[in-house]
Design a protein around this motif. Structure first.
Motif, PDB file in Angstrom:
ATOM      1  N   ARG A  35     -29.725  18.060  30.219  1.00  0.00           N
ATOM      2  CA  ARG A  35     -28.915  18.097  29.000  1.00  0.00           C
ATOM      3  C   ARG A  35     -29.376  16.980  28.073  1.00  0.00           C
ATOM      4  O   ARG A  35     -29.523  15.828  28.484  1.00  0.00           O
ATOM      5  N   VAL A  36     -29.613  17.307  26.819  1.00  0.00           N
ATOM      6  CA  VAL A  36     -29.993  16.308  25.822  1.00  0.00           C
ATOM      7  C   VAL A  36     -28.709  15.620  25.350  1.00  0.00           C
ATOM      8  O   VAL A  36     -27.835  16.259  24.776  1.00  0.00           O
ATOM      9  N   PHE A  37     -28.597  14.329  25.647  1.00  0.00           N
ATOM     10  CA  PHE A  37     -27.411  13.624  25.172  1.00  0.00           C
ATOM     11  C   PHE A  37     -27.710  12.697  24.005  1.00  0.00           C
ATOM     12  O   PHE A  37     -26.799  12.166  23.379  1.00  0.00           O
ATOM     13  N   LYS A  38     -28.986  12.550  23.665  1.00  0.00           N
ATOM     14  CA  LYS A  38     -29.368  11.755  22.501  1.00  0.00           C
ATOM     15  C   LYS A  38     -30.784  12.144  22.096  1.00  0.00           C
ATOM     16  O   LYS A  38     -31.635  12.394  22.949  1.00  0.00           O
ATOM     17  N   LEU A  39     -31.029  12.223  20.806  1.00  0.00           N
ATOM     18  CA  LEU A  39     -32.354  12.551  20.288  1.00  0.00           C
ATOM     19  C   LEU A  39     -32.701  11.550  19.201  1.00  0.00           C
ATOM     20  O   LEU A  39     -31.947  11.377  18.246  1.00  0.00           O
ATOM     21  N   GLU A  40     -33.831  10.869  19.361  1.00  0.00           N
ATOM     22  CA  GLU A  40     -34.302   9.886  18.384  1.00  0.00           C
ATOM     23  C   GLU A  40     -35.534  10.444  17.685  1.00  0.00           C
ATOM     24  O   GLU A  40     -36.580  10.591  18.309  1.00  0.00           O
ATOM     25  N   GLU A  41     -35.415  10.750  16.406  1.00  0.00           N
ATOM     26  CA  GLU A  41     -36.554  11.239  15.616  1.00  0.00           C
ATOM     27  C   GLU A  41     -37.284  10.040  15.023  1.00  0.00           C
ATOM     28  O   GLU A  41     -36.677   9.182  14.384  1.00  0.00           O
ATOM     29  N   PHE A  48     -36.379  12.320  23.584  1.00  0.00           N
ATOM     30  CA  PHE A  48     -35.230  13.037  24.120  1.00  0.00           C
ATOM     31  C   PHE A  48     -34.648  12.235  25.276  1.00  0.00           C
ATOM     32  O   PHE A  48     -35.375  11.870  26.204  1.00  0.00           O
ATOM     33  N   HIS A  49     -33.373  11.971  25.234  1.00  0.00           N
ATOM     34  CA  HIS A  49     -32.676  11.345  26.351  1.00  0.00           C
ATOM     35  C   HIS A  49     -32.062  12.495  27.144  1.00  0.00           C
ATOM     36  O   HIS A  49     -31.167  13.183  26.649  1.00  0.00           O
ATOM     37  N   ILE A  50     -32.556  12.698  28.360  1.00  0.00           N
ATOM     38  CA  ILE A  50     -32.203  13.855  29.179  1.00  0.00           C
ATOM     39  C   ILE A  50     -31.400  13.391  30.393  1.00  0.00           C
ATOM     40  O   ILE A  50     -31.759  12.407  31.040  1.00  0.00           O
ATOM     41  N   ASP A  51     -30.353  14.136  30.714  1.00  0.00           N
ATOM     42  CA  ASP A  51     -29.538  13.888  31.908  1.00  0.00           C
ATOM     43  C   ASP A  51     -29.369  15.212  32.644  1.00  0.00           C
ATOM     44  O   ASP A  51     -29.005  16.209  32.036  1.00  0.00           O
ATOM     45  N   ASP A  52     -29.649  15.183  33.967  1.00  0.00           N
ATOM     46  CA  ASP A  52     -29.480  16.416  34.751  1.00  0.00           C
ATOM     47  C   ASP A  52     -28.466  16.245  35.875  1.00  0.00           C
ATOM     48  O   ASP A  52     -28.477  16.988  36.843  1.00  0.00           O
ATOM     49  N   THR A  53     -27.601  15.278  35.776  1.00  0.00           N
ATOM     50  CA  THR A  53     -26.558  14.886  36.737  1.00  0.00           C
ATOM     51  C   THR A  53     -27.105  14.125  37.930  1.00  0.00           C
ATOM     52  O   THR A  53     -26.328  13.619  38.720  1.00  0.00           O
ATOM     53  N   THR A  54     -28.428  14.025  38.095  1.00  0.00           N
ATOM     54  CA  THR A  54     -28.993  13.183  39.153  1.00  0.00           C
ATOM     55  C   THR A  54     -29.506  11.874  38.569  1.00  0.00           C
ATOM     56  O   THR A  54     -29.848  10.958  39.314  1.00  0.00           O
ATOM     57  N   ILE A  59     -37.773  11.219  27.450  1.00  0.00           N
ATOM     58  CA  ILE A  59     -39.003  12.006  27.404  1.00  0.00           C
ATOM     59  C   ILE A  59     -39.507  12.007  25.967  1.00  0.00           C
ATOM     60  O   ILE A  59     -38.774  12.399  25.049  1.00  0.00           O
ATOM     61  N   ALA A  60     -40.747  11.559  25.786  1.00  0.00           N
ATOM     62  CA  ALA A  60     -41.339  11.514  24.452  1.00  0.00           C
ATOM     63  C   ALA A  60     -42.036  12.834  24.147  1.00  0.00           C
ATOM     64  O   ALA A  60     -42.714  13.401  25.006  1.00  0.00           O
TER      65      ALA A  60
END
Length: 147
Positions: A35-41, A48-54, A59-60
């Motif tokens: 899940r993308v919880f933050k995106l920095e352009e 992309f700040h990604i969280d998958d519950t683990t 990720i650039a």
């Protein structure tokens, strides 16, 4: 490419030849869904700040020079994405770069991804599943009675 969770990526160790290792297996590219919880352009990339519950990672996604505009997907808060991630050790840390980021349109893809992660981990640790023995009558047809 192997399916991995964020936790798998975070616990990867630095191997030889600038390749990370997970469970003793070199990993160059991986598939991650989260899940993308933050995106920095930024001017040259999007992070992309990604969280998958683990766990969560950054990720650039570098913009190509032939198309320097923003990414063609309208990302929304808490949107699930599928990323093909290149993993590289860099100064005692790991860098995650993706050239392919796609929105997840069916949540079943998330469940399927986690099942694939479980299977891939089991195969890395325990090896491939043994092939069924065709001479064994008990496999698959347990209802048959022998005379």
């Amino acid at each position: 490419m192997i399916p991995l969770t964020v936790r798998d990526l975070l616990k990867a160790s630095n191997g030889a030849d600038d390749v990370c290792e997970i469970d003793g297996v070199p990993v160059d590219q991986a598939i991650v869904i989260g899940r993308v919880f933050k995106l920095e352009e930024q001017s040259t990339r999007a992070v992309f700040h990604i969280d998958d519950t683990t766990g969560s990672i950054q990720i650039a996604h570098y913009k190509r020079q032939d198309n320097p505009t923003a990414i063609n997907i309208d990302f929304k808060d808490n949107m699930y994405v599928k990323c093909v991630v290149v993993v590289r050790p860099f100064k005692n840390q790991k860098m995650y770069v993706s050239n392919v980021i796609q929105p997840v349109t069916d949540y079943n893809q998330v469940t399927y991804h986690f099942l694939n992660c479980f299977l891939a981990h089991a195969q890395r640790v325990k090896g491939a599943l043994p092939k069924p023995d065709p001479t064994n009558n008990m496999q698959g047809g347990g209802n048959q009675q022998q005379q």
